[in-house]
Enzyme design. Structure first.
Site, PDB file in Angstrom:
ATOM      1  N   ASP A 132     -17.890   3.922  -7.844  1.00  0.00           N
ATOM      2  CA  ASP A 132     -16.807   4.428  -6.996  1.00  0.00           C
ATOM      3  C   ASP A 132     -16.714   5.943  -7.168  1.00  0.00           C
ATOM      4  OD1 ASP A 132     -14.558   5.009  -5.557  1.00  0.00           O
ATOM      5  OD2 ASP A 132     -13.326   3.418  -6.417  1.00  0.00           O
ATOM      6  N   SER A 173      -6.500   0.956  -4.695  1.00  0.00           N
ATOM      7  CA  SER A 173      -6.575   2.382  -4.433  1.00  0.00           C
ATOM      8  C   SER A 173      -5.163   2.983  -4.550  1.00  0.00           C
ATOM      9  CB  SER A 173      -7.208   2.636  -3.062  1.00  0.00           C
ATOM     10  OG  SER A 173      -7.536   3.988  -2.880  1.00  0.00           O
ATOM     11  N   TYR A 189       0.851  -1.194   0.000  1.00  0.00           N
ATOM     12  CA  TYR A 189       0.000   0.000   0.000  1.00  0.00           C
ATOM     13  C   TYR A 189       0.890   1.249   0.000  1.00  0.00           C
ATOM     14  CZ  TYR A 189      -3.859   3.151   0.931  1.00  0.00           C
ATOM     15  OH  TYR A 189      -4.778   4.168   0.841  1.00  0.00           O
ATOM     16  N   HIS A 196     -16.112   2.173  -3.567  1.00  0.00           N
ATOM     17  CA  HIS A 196     -14.651   2.055  -3.550  1.00  0.00           C
ATOM     18  C   HIS A 196     -14.182   0.654  -3.168  1.00  0.00           C
ATOM     19  CE1 HIS A 196     -10.664   3.562  -3.788  1.00  0.00           C
ATOM     20  NE2 HIS A 196     -10.408   3.444  -2.505  1.00  0.00           N
TER      21      HIS A 196
END
Length: 696
Positions: free
Chosen positions: A637, A554, A473, A669
């Site tokens: 989203d 994301s 991430y 999302h």
């Protein structure tokens, strides 16, 4: 630079963007052409992956895990009992329900339904997704219920009577929007929402807060605070203690994703608190106001300095008399490899979970005789610990405990009696006996040591032959911790494969500085760290480029995009979920403008230069071979615009490069609105990964 020159430059950049980007039409979310394109892509991807003999087995196993009756029903500790939101094969959209602690301790708790979202959706002919409820203390009877249509961040807010189990007839009822709402009293709420033209920030969030009384229309609401259109957003702020007593009301102005200003409403003029911008007010305990710091700070009054990542507190009475001159004292200061994981409050205690080299422990802090005293809670070690519930009525709390190979368990702790017990435990979802967990470090380009976890078969040969998924991430100060992933274990590890979690700069594993060292102009460090972990795995012969895939969503989708465009030679698969991808237009898409604090602003020439240096969409070029990525996104989203994923797939098609693309029409999302969609997404991803990394 003059305003005229700036305007000319902006116009030139915009024109160049239009000329260079033939896929701008995919930015029209519900555009007929864009939706037709997405459906055609879905048909191709589903046809390819669902025809694989593994898909149906993966789907059924995933659905069984998602819908398992023996999942832990996580609860909140409220005055009306233990509250839970539950979804299964019968309650696809979910049911809000409650029980007692005594019943919850049993194998089969007796649940009382508060609201059935499936029945509500049928009755109102809406695709409702439950987003939570805020209940008015101390009784917690009246609740502001948030319902999303299709999973969007934008919600409807409706007042609900939890005792009557019905919506209030003459209640607060707010139309759809991205909005924040806080109770003041039974007849008054504070609202930040779209009030009409000129009341939403460039990020698409509200910056005007108004007070609304029961029975008033939105047009009658009284404005109490106004931020700036350039802010990320503004939200109401109501500071209560455990008894529900209000000690301050105001607004929080989010100047960026990480910078905030607190403004209190006074009898005469608003008061802007002199806290540092990277600070968060955490509540009230034992007559102390709690504040978390994400930057080094020396208060304007006093000579004590506090390090980033610390927790501090003020005497509440002194603070209320003069919030600008009150003096804080230290509660917690992190060590060199420590970070604050999370926090919560009970009636008399502060609860902190603290990360120590990516291992977590829980402590209760009590203020007594002018000092804070910390007591560790004897939860299992070498595991991830997360606070899941805390009571305002007592000093009772609950924690989840898990690790990569240890299923999650739920622990109950009563600090008053020091009683610690296991309330619930998830049965194993996969055979973990054949795997081992190791922690290694890779050396990034600038010499920084980057830790990562490897979960591999004990019998794995160090010859580069083990199919491996690398997950990361690396943004927004969010840490990745060891945790039990049922689906990954069943659909990936049990097949004899390996899994890696990388603790990259930009995340929160080692506190604010670990995050801030990889922001804006230095964001490339996050991508370097990820590539360094991949290279380390290959160097150790744990895997090889033929058997190595990357995965992230994301910000993690942007991470994967940079990995496969900067070093496509290292990977043979890439799962790209709800990604950021076009970093030269991200501020113009959905909530993108709210993330300039993390990445920079492409409208500013200097910042555009560093964004252009890594923006994956622009880095998809002819002459390179990419690892046939699987891109997943959602039409609904409204946080990360689906155009990022759409345009990436369209560019790959233009280049004649293989790829898979799937766009869930609902889901927001998370790219899935219910458990069935979750199971389908998981089955598609692991079928794809198996085809790319396992098959000969």
């Amino acid at each position: 630079m003059t305003g005229l020159f700036s305007a000319a430059l902006t116009h030139t950049v915009a024109a160049a963007t239009r000329a260079d980007d033939p896929f701008l039409w995919l930015e029209e979310i519900e555009g007929p052409g864009a939706l037709a394109w997405a459906r055609a892509e879905n048909d191709k991807t589903l046809g390819a992956l669902q025809s694989d003999p593994r898909y149906q087995r993966f789907y059924e196993e995933a659905l069984n895990i998602f819908q398992a009756k023996d999942r832990i029903p996580y609860v909140s500790l409220g005055r009306g009992g233990l509250n839970n939101f539950w979804q299964d094969e019968k309650q696809v959209r979910g049911v809000w329900r409650r029980t007692t602690l005594e019943s919850y301790r049993t194998q089969s708790p007796q649940w009382e339904t508060v609201l059935d979202i499936d029945a509500l959706a049928v009755a109102e002919k809406k695709n409702w997704v439950y987003r939570g409820a805020s209940c008015l203390p101390p009784e917690e009877r009246l609740c502001l219920l948030e319902l999303s249509e299709g999973g969007k961040d934008a919600v409807f807010v409706r007042e609900f009577d939890r005792d009557a189990k019905a919506f209030v007839t003459i209640g607060f009822d707010l139309p759809e929007g991205k909005q924040d709402v806080s109770w003041v009293d039974g007849d008054t709420i504070l609202i930040a929402r779209d009030w009409g033209e000129g009341t939403m920030t460039h990020s698409g969030y509200p910056f005007v807060v108004k007070e609304l009384k029961r029975g008033q229309s939105l047009g009658e609401a009284r404005e109490v605070f106004r931020g700036e259109p350039t802010d990320v957003q503004a939200a109401p702020f109501v500071l209560r203690d455990s008894e529900g007593t209000i000690h301050a009301t105001g607004a929080v102005r989010s100047i960026s994703s990480f910078e905030h200003e607190y403004v209190l409403f006074g009898p005469r003029l608003p008061i802007k608190l002199n806290l540092p911008r990277k600070a968060i007010i955490g509540g009230i305990v034992s007559g102390r106001l709690l504040v978390m710091l994400n930057e080094d700070w020396t208060p304007p009054y006093g000579d004590t300095s506090f390090a980033a990542g610390s927790f501090i507190s003020y005497d509440l009475a002194e603070w209320k008399r003069d919030p600008l001159r009150a003096s804080p004292t230290l509660v917690f200061k992190p060590g060199p490899r420590q970070a604050l994981g999370g926090f919560g409050v009970t009636r008399n205690l502060l609860i902190l979970t603290i990360l120590d080299y990516v291992q977590s422990k829980a402590f209760v802090y009590k203020y007594d005789q002018g000092a804070w005293r910390a007591t560790p809670i004897p939860l299992p070690e070498n595991a991830s610990v997360g606070l899941t519930a805390a009571s305002n009525e007592s000093d009772k709390m609950m924690f989840s405990v898990s690790s990569f190979l240890m299923p999650a368990s739920l622990w109950y702790f009563d600090a008053a009696t020091e009683r610690l017990e296991t309330l619930k435990a998830t049965p194993p979802r996969f055979n973990a006996s054949k795997h081992v967990v190791e922690q290694f470090e890779a050396t990034s380009r600038d010499g920084t040591r980057i830790p990562y976890y490897l979960v591999r078969p004990k019998s794995a040969k160090l010859d580069g032959s083990t199919p491996t998924l690398l997950y990361g991430y690396g943004g927004f100060q969010i840490p990745l911790l060891p945790s039990y992933a049922s689906l990954m274990g069943r659909l990936w590890l049990e097949q004899g494969n390996a899994y890696v979690v990388a603790n990259l700069r930009g995340g929160g594993e080692f506190g604010p500085q670990w995050h801030q060292t990889a922001q804006g102009a230095t964001k490339q460090r996050t991508w370097d760290d990820f590539i360094a972990v991949a290279e380390d795995l290959i160097q150790r012969k744990i895997t090889s480029p033929r058997r190595l895939g990357v995965s992230g969503g994301s910000q993690g989708g942007l991470l994967v995009g940079t990995a496969i465009t900067q070093r496509p030679d290292l990977f043979n698969a890439a799962v790209v979920e709800v990604p950021l991808f076009d970093m030269l237009r991200f501020t113009k898409l959905a909530a993108g403008a709210s993330w300039t604090g993390e990445y920079g602003d492409p409208a500013i020439p200097e910042q555009r230069e560093w964004l252009e240096a890594y923006s994956p969409y622009q880095k998809l070029v002819s002459g390179k071979t990419y690892p046939a990525p699987f891109i997943l996104t959602s039409t609904k989203d409204d946080r990360v615009h689906p155009a990022h994923g759409r345009k990436a797939a369209a560019r790959l098609a233009e280049l004649g490069q293989p790829y898979f693309y799937y766009e869930n029409i609902d889901g927001g999302h998370s790219a899935a609105a219910n458990l069935i969609e979750d199971a389908r997404k998981a089955a598609l991803e692991y079928t794809y990964a198996s085809r790319r990394l396992v098959d000969e």
